[in-house]
Design a protein around this motif. Structure first.
Motif, PDB file in Angstrom:
ATOM      1  N   ASP A   1       0.824  -1.208   0.000  1.00 56.18           N
ATOM      2  CA  ASP A   1       0.000   0.000   0.000  1.00 56.18           C
ATOM      3  C   ASP A   1       0.858   1.259   0.000  1.00 56.18           C
ATOM      4  N   TYR A   2       1.936   1.243   0.783  1.00 53.01           N
ATOM      5  CA  TYR A   2       2.835   2.389   0.843  1.00 53.01           C
ATOM      6  C   TYR A   2       3.497   2.623  -0.508  1.00 53.01           C
ATOM      7  N   THR A   3       3.939   1.555  -1.135  1.00 51.70           N
ATOM      8  CA  THR A   3       4.570   1.673  -2.451  1.00 51.70           C
ATOM      9  C   THR A   3       3.567   2.191  -3.477  1.00 51.70           C
ATOM     10  N   LEU A   4       2.341   1.695  -3.422  1.00 54.06           N
ATOM     11  CA  LEU A   4       1.306   2.174  -4.329  1.00 54.06           C
ATOM     12  C   LEU A   4       1.062   3.666  -4.131  1.00 54.06           C
ATOM     13  N   ALA A   5       1.020   4.108  -2.886  1.00 50.55           N
ATOM     14  CA  ALA A   5       0.820   5.532  -2.606  1.00 50.55           C
ATOM     15  C   ALA A   5       1.965   6.368  -3.179  1.00 50.55           C
ATOM     16  N   GLN A   6       3.194   5.859  -3.060  1.00 50.78           N
ATOM     17  CA  GLN A   6       4.337   6.573  -3.632  1.00 50.78           C
ATOM     18  C   GLN A   6       4.209   6.681  -5.154  1.00 50.78           C
ATOM     19  N   MET A   7       3.791   5.610  -5.802  1.00 51.50           N
ATOM     20  CA  MET A   7       3.656   5.619  -7.263  1.00 51.50           C
ATOM     21  C   MET A   7       2.515   6.541  -7.693  1.00 51.50           C
ATOM     22  N   ILE A   8       1.433   6.571  -6.946  1.00 51.89           N
ATOM     23  CA  ILE A   8       0.329   7.488  -7.257  1.00 51.89           C
ATOM     24  C   ILE A   8       0.803   8.930  -7.109  1.00 51.89           C
ATOM     25  N   GLY A   9       1.553   9.206  -6.043  1.00 48.48           N
ATOM     26  CA  GLY A   9       2.095  10.552  -5.849  1.00 48.48           C
ATOM     27  C   GLY A   9       3.026  10.952  -6.977  1.00 48.48           C
ATOM     28  N   ARG A  10       3.856  10.019  -7.415  1.00 49.29           N
ATOM     29  CA  ARG A  10       4.773  10.294  -8.523  1.00 49.29           C
ATOM     30  C   ARG A  10       3.987  10.559  -9.809  1.00 49.29           C
ATOM     31  N   ALA A  11       2.935   9.770 -10.050  1.00 45.86           N
ATOM     32  CA  ALA A  11       2.121   9.954 -11.257  1.00 45.86           C
ATOM     33  C   ALA A  11       1.426  11.315 -11.240  1.00 45.86           C
ATOM     34  N   CYS A  12       0.918  11.707 -10.080  1.00 46.57           N
ATOM     35  CA  CYS A  12       0.280  13.024  -9.972  1.00 46.57           C
ATOM     36  C   CYS A  12       1.299  14.130 -10.207  1.00 46.57           C
ATOM     37  N   GLY A  13       2.481  13.963  -9.647  1.00 43.99           N
ATOM     38  CA  GLY A  13       3.539  14.949  -9.857  1.00 43.99           C
ATOM     39  C   GLY A  13       3.918  15.056 -11.317  1.00 43.99           C
ATOM     40  N   MET A  14       3.975  13.922 -12.000  1.00 44.47           N
ATOM     41  CA  MET A  14       4.291  13.941 -13.425  1.00 44.47           C
ATOM     42  C   MET A  14       3.168  14.593 -14.222  1.00 44.47           C
ATOM     43  N   ALA A  15       1.918  14.334 -13.829  1.00 46.28           N
ATOM     44  CA  ALA A  15       0.768  14.901 -14.544  1.00 46.28           C
ATOM     45  C   ALA A  15       0.734  16.422 -14.415  1.00 46.28           C
ATOM     46  N   PHE A  16       1.105  16.938 -13.248  1.00 44.78           N
ATOM     47  CA  PHE A  16       1.091  18.374 -13.030  1.00 44.78           C
ATOM     48  C   PHE A  16       2.423  19.043 -13.353  1.00 44.78           C
ATOM     49  N   GLY A  17       3.370  18.253 -13.804  1.00 41.28           N
ATOM     50  CA  GLY A  17       4.644  18.803 -14.241  1.00 41.28           C
ATOM     51  C   GLY A  17       5.612  19.147 -13.134  1.00 41.28           C
ATOM     52  N   THR A  18       5.360  18.725 -11.916  1.00 40.39           N
ATOM     53  CA  THR A  18       6.280  19.048 -10.822  1.00 40.39           C
ATOM     54  C   THR A  18       7.381  18.000 -10.671  1.00 40.39           C
ATOM     55  N   VAL A  19       7.161  16.806 -11.204  1.00 34.98           N
ATOM     56  CA  VAL A  19       8.163  15.738 -11.125  1.00 34.98           C
ATOM     57  C   VAL A  19       8.549  15.355 -12.546  1.00 34.98           C
ATOM     58  N   LYS A  20       9.830  15.396 -12.826  1.00 32.49           N
ATOM     59  CA  LYS A  20      10.313  15.040 -14.156  1.00 32.49           C
ATOM     60  C   LYS A  20      11.125  13.749 -14.055  1.00 32.49           C
ATOM     61  N   SER A  21      10.418  12.647 -13.982  1.00 34.30           N
ATOM     62  CA  SER A  21      11.098  11.356 -13.912  1.00 34.30           C
ATOM     63  C   SER A  21      10.243  10.307 -14.603  1.00 34.30           C
ATOM     64  N   GLU A  22      10.814   9.155 -14.736  1.00 29.65           N
ATOM     65  CA  GLU A  22      10.119   8.032 -15.355  1.00 29.65           C
ATOM     66  C   GLU A  22       9.709   7.044 -14.264  1.00 29.65           C
ATOM     67  N   PHE A  23       8.713   6.238 -14.578  1.00 28.74           N
ATOM     68  CA  PHE A  23       8.343   5.184 -13.648  1.00 28.74           C
ATOM     69  C   PHE A  23       9.394   4.089 -13.695  1.00 28.74           C
TER      70      PHE A  23
END
Length: 78
Positions: free
Chosen positions: A28-50
């Motif tokens: 669950d914690y890992t899933l939350a991290q991946m969701i946060g990363r995806a949201c960051g990528m969607a809003f342009g605040t995180v520039k990384s790959e999965f």
């Protein structure tokens, strides 16, 4: 069943349930991290790959390097 056997069975069941709960919490914690990363990528605040799934859950999936080493070892033994 004797009382000792029953007691050991109950303690074992509790250990198994605790282990499963820890695994679920980790997933669950890992899933939350991946969701946060995806949201960051969607809003342009995180520039990384999965990362690859083997990087996210290394205990469940062998990485490509490990798979390749295993294949090489099998080829050497054959």
């Amino acid at each position: 069943m004797t009382i000792g056997e029953l007691s050991r069975a109950v303690r074992s069941k509790i250990r198994v349930q605790k282990h499963e709960a820890r695994q679920k919490a980790s997933f669950d914690y890992t899933l939350a991290q991946m969701i946060g990363r995806a949201c960051g990528m969607a809003f342009g605040t995180v520039k990384s790959e999965f990362p690859e799934i083997s990087g996210i859950y290394p205990m469940l999936f062998d990485s490509e390097e490990i798979k390749q080493k295993k294949q090489e070892q099998k080829a050497e033994l054959s």
